[in-house]
Design a protein around this motif. Structure first.
Motif, short mmCIF file in Angstrom:
data_model
loop_
_atom_site.label_atom_id
_atom_site.label_comp_id
_atom_site.label_asym_id
_atom_site.label_seq_id
_atom_site.Cartn_x
_atom_site.Cartn_y
_atom_site.Cartn_z
N LYS A 51 16.15 0.35 -42.76
CA LYS A 51 15.93 0.29 -44.20
C LYS A 51 15.64 1.65 -44.82
CE LYS A 51 14.25 -4.47 -44.20
NZ LYS A 51 13.15 -5.41 -44.60
N GLU A 60 17.51 0.66 -47.89
CA GLU A 60 16.79 0.62 -49.16
C GLU A 60 16.53 2.01 -49.73
OE1 GLU A 60 13.24 -1.55 -48.42
OE2 GLU A 60 14.27 -3.48 -48.13
N CYS A 90 21.24 1.76 -53.02
CA CYS A 90 19.89 2.05 -52.55
C CYS A 90 19.30 3.26 -53.29
CB CYS A 90 19.89 2.32 -51.05
SG CYS A 90 20.66 3.88 -50.58
N ASN A 127 24.08 -1.72 -44.23
CA ASN A 127 24.10 -2.94 -45.04
C ASN A 127 22.77 -3.26 -45.70
OD1 ASN A 127 26.74 -3.21 -44.21
ND2 ASN A 127 26.24 -4.60 -42.52
N VAL A 128 21.65 -2.86 -45.05
CA VAL A 128 20.32 -3.23 -45.58
C VAL A 128 19.50 -2.00 -45.99
CG1 VAL A 128 20.23 -5.39 -44.28
CG2 VAL A 128 19.34 -3.29 -43.24
N LYS A 134 13.57 0.29 -38.09
CA LYS A 134 13.64 0.17 -39.54
C LYS A 134 13.59 1.54 -40.24
CE LYS A 134 11.85 -4.51 -40.09
NZ LYS A 134 12.20 -4.88 -38.71
N SER A 136 22.33 -3.42 -39.51
CA SER A 136 21.62 -4.69 -39.64
C SER A 136 20.14 -4.60 -39.96
CB SER A 136 21.80 -5.50 -38.35
OG SER A 136 21.26 -4.78 -37.24
N CYS A 137 19.45 -3.48 -39.61
CA CYS A 137 17.99 -3.50 -39.78
C CYS A 137 17.37 -2.21 -40.31
CB CYS A 137 17.31 -3.87 -38.46
SG CYS A 137 17.64 -2.73 -37.11
#
Length: 459
Positions: free
Chosen positions: A390, A418, A448, A415-416, A368, A387-388
């Motif tokens: 962040k 943050e 983001c 994609n994810v 992550k 996918s994971c």
């Protein structure tokens, strides 16, 4: 400057303690503050100072003349640059006096650092005296004759909780050794003849939680086991110089409660990790330059296999270079299903091996947080990034075209994501217009949070 700062800190702390003492007793602040303070408070303040500064307080007044003889922390550091060479002999005599004339109360810490050797008999006497006064922390860092022998009373002490030795000695551990209260053990440049002394030492540490082995030499042995059930933190650095020709010596670590492991230049031995299911943090730094075979890379992969349950992992640039020698790296690396935080550390002018890093990320499906020392050139991104992952941070960013291009590709394949943190060089950090332009281009790609920070990130 160091002594001046120490005395300034001493005065500040003295005034603070004095005010607290007077406020508790509603005393008149206009009175002689020093005279009203009890010895316990003055000794507590003195415990924060090196012994050379403690001794200087003896000339303040009659009240202070012999107070130093009751201090609980004896910190003797001859390596300081501002330590006058002419004072060394007198200071050593003073240390001797402090120890021999110390009152029956306990000594919490005895620390001795020197670039010059102390006679074996004097050092043995100092250590024995400190132990007799129930010393809790013993820290010795100085040159001694290889034949120097630590006093037997050390090996049965029930008060020593921290023991640090930086001494080139042959470490012979008596059969009756038993450390019932030792929680931190740091050994540097210590030599073990055969495995029986080292293994007996580890088994005699009943509550040990932290172990540091740096440049410790194993002689006349091909196998050693570090089995400490209570161990929580382990650091192994340069475990065996190659000139002892014990290439292939096997070091097995068995510590079911180990949480943190740091390995540096350990591939010269066969390091086997067993039963480390509780480990959360690990740091691997392996140097294999100058070695032509892939034996070192195989050993590093073996170490990584023993820590596959780790949650946070730091890898050095040298480790990635070492892994690059493995022909079928993707198949050889273990899966890191629990890995959440991955960080790559490099020297200023090294270049990260991107292919190895990508192979590593492909084996870490649940990462992550990713910390990179720089951008990479190839626009190949692992599945975990899509996918994971962040949070991503990137250091050594100068705003060059290829660096900006990498950030754009990164954002398009995340994609994810943050938050993206970029650590800038000083020239770019001053160019606010360019930073705003880069930020505007990146925000158009991904929504983001993007943060630019001044200065390169330090490890």
């Amino acid at each position: 400057m160091e002594s001046l700062m120490s005395m300034e800190a001493f005065v500040s702390l003295l005034n603070l303690k004095a005010r607290e003492f007077l406020m508790e007793r509603n005393a008149d602040v206009g009175k002689d503050i020093i005279s009203t303070l009890p010895d316990s408070i003055l000794l507590h303040i003195l415990s924060f100072l090196p012994i050379k500064d403690v001794l200087r307080t003896s000339v303040l007044s009659t009240r202070w003349k012999y107070l130093w003889a009751s201090i609980s922390n004896i910190d003797f550091d001859e390596t300081s640059n501002n330590f006058p060479s002419g004072m060394r002999a007198s200071i050593r005599d003073s240390v001797n006096k402090v120890l021999l004339l110390h009152d029956p109360s306990s000594i919490q810490k005895f620390r001795l650092r020197s670039r010059r050797s102390v006679s074996g008999s004097r050092l043995n006497s100092w250590v024995s005296t400190a132990i007799s006064h129930k010393v809790e922390e013993l820290d010795l860092d100085l040159p001694v004759l290889p034949s120097f022998k630590l006093p037997d009373t050390l090996f049965t002490s029930d008060t020593v909780s921290i023991l640090k030795l930086n001494m080139e000695i042959v470490f012979k551990v008596p059969r009756f050794t038993r450390f019932s209260n030792l929680r931190t053990l740091s050994l540097r440049k210590v030599k073990f003849h055969g495995n029986q002394y080292a293994e007996h030492l580890f088994s005699a540490c009943l509550v040990l939680q932290e172990l540091v082995l740096c440049k410790c030499v194993l002689v006349d042995t091909t196998r050693i086991t570090i089995s400490i059930p209570t161990l929580r933190k382990l650091e192994i650095r340069h475990p065996l110089p190659l000139d002892y020709q014990l290439y292939g010596c096997c070091v097995t670590v068995c510590a079911e409660n180990l949480i943190s492991l740091s390995c540096k230049s350990c591939a010269v031995v066969e390091l086997v990790l067993s039963n480390l299911s509780s480990m959360k943090d690990a740091y691997i730094d392996e140097e294999c330059s100058g070695y032509q075979d892939n034996e070192f890379s195989r050993r590093v992969i073996g170490v990584l296999g023993g820590m596959h349950n780790v949650q946070s992992l730091r890898l050095s640039y040298d480790t990635l270079q070492c892994l690059a020698r493995e022909k079928n790296l993707q198949a050889s690396l273990p899966m890191f299903h629990n890995l959440i935080h991955l960080k790559v550390i490099k020297k200023m002018y090294d270049y990260t091996n991107e292919e190895v890093l990508i192979s590593f990320l492909e084996k870490s499906p649940n990462v992550k947080t990713l910390e990179l020392p720089e951008v990479w050139v190839k626009n190949i991104f692992p599945q975990c990034l899509k996918s994971c992952i962040k949070t991503v941070s990137i250091a050594h960013f100068e705003g060059w075209y290829r660096e900006v291009l990498f950030l754009k590709h990164l954002l398009r394949n995340s994609n994810v994501l943050e938050k993206l943190t970029v650590f800038c060089g000083k020239d770019l950090a001053r160019d606010l217009r360019k930073l705003n332009e880069i930020n505007h281009e990146l925000q158009a790609i991904h929504s983001c949070e993007i943060e630019f920070r001044k200065g390169f990130k330090r490890d």
